[in-house]
Design an enzyme around this catalytic site. Structure first.
Site, PDB file in Angstrom:
ATOM      1  N   GLY A  93       0.795  -1.261  -0.120  1.00 18.17           N
ATOM      2  CA  GLY A  93       0.142   0.034   0.074  1.00 18.17           C
ATOM      3  C   GLY A  93       0.889   1.068  -0.060  1.00 18.17           C
ATOM      4  N   GLY A 144      -0.176   4.978  -1.316  1.00 18.72           N
ATOM      5  CA  GLY A 144      -1.294   5.838  -0.410  1.00 18.72           C
ATOM      6  C   GLY A 144      -0.417   7.036   0.466  1.00 18.72           C
ATOM      7  N   GLN A 145      -1.565   7.609   1.009  1.00 19.64           N
ATOM      8  CA  GLN A 145      -1.294   8.635   1.858  1.00 19.64           C
ATOM      9  C   GLN A 145       0.070   8.512   2.755  1.00 19.64           C
ATOM     10  OE1 GLN A 145      -3.980  10.399   4.507  1.00 19.64           O
ATOM     11  NE2 GLN A 145      -3.177  12.547   4.517  1.00 19.64           N
ATOM     12  N   ILE A 155      -0.864  -1.660  -5.615  1.00 19.76           N
ATOM     13  CA  ILE A 155      -1.817  -2.357  -6.573  1.00 19.76           C
ATOM     14  C   ILE A 155      -1.636  -1.543  -7.878  1.00 19.76           C
ATOM     15  CG2 ILE A 155      -3.765  -0.861  -6.067  1.00 19.76           C
ATOM     16  CD1 ILE A 155      -4.481  -4.361  -6.619  1.00 19.76           C
ATOM     17  N   TYR A 170     -15.662   0.106   7.969  1.00 16.71           N
ATOM     18  CA  TYR A 170     -14.080   0.457   8.247  1.00 16.71           C
ATOM     19  C   TYR A 170     -13.885   0.152   9.736  1.00 16.71           C
ATOM     20  CZ  TYR A 170      -9.774   3.174   8.312  1.00 16.71           C
ATOM     21  OH  TYR A 170      -8.378   3.770   8.477  1.00 16.71           O
ATOM     22  N   LYS A 184     -11.473  -2.393  11.432  1.00 14.41           N
ATOM     23  CA  LYS A 184     -10.312  -2.352  12.066  1.00 14.41           C
ATOM     24  C   LYS A 184     -10.390  -2.839  13.739  1.00 14.41           C
ATOM     25  CE  LYS A 184      -7.677  -0.061   9.206  1.00 14.41           C
ATOM     26  NZ  LYS A 184      -6.594  -0.483   8.834  1.00 14.41           N
TER      27      LYS A 184
HETATM   28  N1  SER Z   1      -8.764   9.192   8.297  1.00 11.55           N
HETATM   29  C1  SER Z   1      -9.360   7.897   8.264  1.00 11.55           C
HETATM   30  C2  SER Z   1     -10.708   8.123   7.576  1.00 11.55           C
HETATM   31  O1  SER Z   1     -11.334   8.905   7.608  1.00 11.55           O
HETATM   32  C3  SER Z   1      -9.527   7.439   9.729  1.00 11.55           C
HETATM   33  O2  SER Z   1      -8.959   6.423   9.963  1.00 11.55           O
HETATM   34  O3  SER Z   1     -11.215   7.118   7.158  1.00 11.55           O
END
Ligand code: SER
Length: 317
Positions: free
Chosen positions: A8, A11-12, A35, A142, A146
C-alpha cells in the site's frame, strides 16, 4: 539485516513511510508494493513491485523468496469508500492481514506493522479524551474491520508470539500525496482550495471536532513504535495516538490568520454521520508511557506547514 516491505506504498501514509524508511535503512532494504501498475514517481529511487494484497500466493512467495523480515501492511479502503462497498472493504481490510499474520506465525517475518484508526470507536464511546480501553461499538464497515483486525493482532501476539505493532491513527494531514476515501480528508483538501483562492465547500459541519495529526508526527510515531524494544510494547491490539484536535471552523479560522479572505461553506453529507460516531479527542497516555510518544505539530504548525508546501499541481495528476 532488516528487509522491509511496505504494502500500500502508493497511499497517503505509504508514500511518506517509504521515503522515511529508505532514508533510515537504505533504499535497497525498503521495497515498495502497491496495486498500481506503475511505480509512483516519488518512490522510483528504490525497488517497486506491483502487488494485489488479495493475491495470497503471490504475497506469500514474494515475502518468502525475497527474505522479507518486516512488513508494513497499509493497503485498505478508508471509511467513506468502505461504506460504498462494504463486502469488498471487509475482504480487503481483513484477508491481507491474515496472510501477513500467518507468515509471521510461521516465522518468515520478524515484525509486522498494521494501522488501526479512531474509527474503531463508535457512538457509545466517551467522546472527550477517549481512553485506550473503553466501549467500542463502531458503526462503519471500516471501523468494524479495524476493531476485528486489532483483536486478531492481539490474538496472534499472545497465542503465537507474533511481534505485531499497531497505532490507531487520527485523521492524517500531509502534502506529499493526496488521501482518498476518508472522513477526515476535508482537512487536507481545504489547504489546496485555500491556496487556489477558492471558497471551500466542507462535507462536515462546522463543529465536527475530530482528532488529527500532521503526517511527519505520524511517521515518526510509526518508526518509534517499530524500533522500540519488544518489552516496551505492552499493548498488542493498537495504541491510541493523539496530535491535535480541531473542527472545520477552528481550522478555517487558523487558515484565515494567514489568508484573511479564505471562505468556507458547510454542506454536510453522509460523512458527517460517520464523523458523529468518532471521538473529539484521544487519551494517548499508554503510548507516552510505553514507548515515549510525544507529538510536535500543533494545529497552527500544521496550517503554516501545509500552506507553505501544498502543490496544487497534485490535484490534476
Ligand atoms: N482518516 C481515516 C478516515 O477518515 C480514519 O482512519 O477514514
Amino acid at each position: 539485516m532488516e528487509k522491509i516491505l511496505i504494502i500500500g506504498a502508493g497511499g497517503q501514509i505509504g508514500t511518506e513511510l517509504v521515503l522515511a524508511l529508505r532514508k533510515l535503512k537504505g533504499k535497497n532494504n525498503v521495497i515498495a508494493a502497491d496495486i498500481k501498475d506503475e511505480c509512483p514517481d516519488i518512490l522510483s529511487d528504490g525497488v517497486y513491485v506491483q502487488m494485489d494484497v488479495l493475491n495470497k500466493e503471490f504475497v506469500r512467495s514474494f515475502i518468502i523468496d525475497n527474505k522479507i523480515t518486516e512488513v508494513y501492511l497499509l493497503a485498505a479502503l478508508l471509511s467513506a469508500t468502505a461504506e460504498k462497498n462494504p463486502a469488498f472493504a471487509w475482504r480487503l481490510n481483513m484477508e491481507g492481514l491474515f496472510t501477513i499474520l500467518d507468515l509471521a506465525k510461521e516465522k518468515y517475518l520478524k515484525k509486522v506493522f498494521w494501522p488501526s484508526s479512531i474509527a474503531v470507536f463508535g457512538p457509545s464511546t466517551p467522546v472527550d479524551s477517549t481512553p485506550q480501553v473503553t466501549v467500542m461499538e463502531p458503526s462503519t464497515v471500516y471501523g468494524i474491520s479495524k476493531l476485528a483486525g486489532e483483536r486478531w493482532c492481539e490474538y496472534y501476539a499472545k497465542k503465537y508470539n507474533v511481534d505485531v505493532r499497531s497505532i490507531r491513527y487520527p485523521g492524517l494531514i500531509s502534502y506529499t500525496s493526496l488521501p482518498g476515501g476518508g472522513t477526515t480528508d476535508y482537512a487536507v483538501d481545504i489547504f489546496y482550495q485555500a491556496k487556489l483562492g477558492n471558497k471551500f465547500s466542507c462535507f462536515l459541519k462546522e463543529g465536527a471536532k475530530l482528532p488529527m495529526m500532521y503526517m511527519e508526527d505520524a511517521i515518526r510515531a510509526t518508526i518509534e513504535l517499530m524500533s522500540s524494544d519488544e518489552k516496551n510494547i505492552k499493548i498488542r491490539s493498537s495504541y491510541n495516538l493523539a496530535g491535535s484536535s480541531f473542527s472545520p471552523k477552528e481550522l478555517a479560522l487558523e487558515i484565515q490568520k494567514i489568508i484573511p479572505d479564505f471562505a468556507i461553506e458547510y454542506k454536510p453529507d453522509f460523512r458527517q454521520e460517520i464523523a458523529d460516531t468518532w471521538p473529539n479527542s484521544i487519551d494517548d497516555s499508554s503510548a507516552r508511557e510505553d514507548w515515549g510518544w510525544k507529538e510536535r505539530f500543533s494545529t497552527s504548525d500544521i496550517v503554516k506547514t501545509m500552506l507553505s508546501n501544498v502543490n496544487t499541481g497534485l490535484l490534476i495528476n
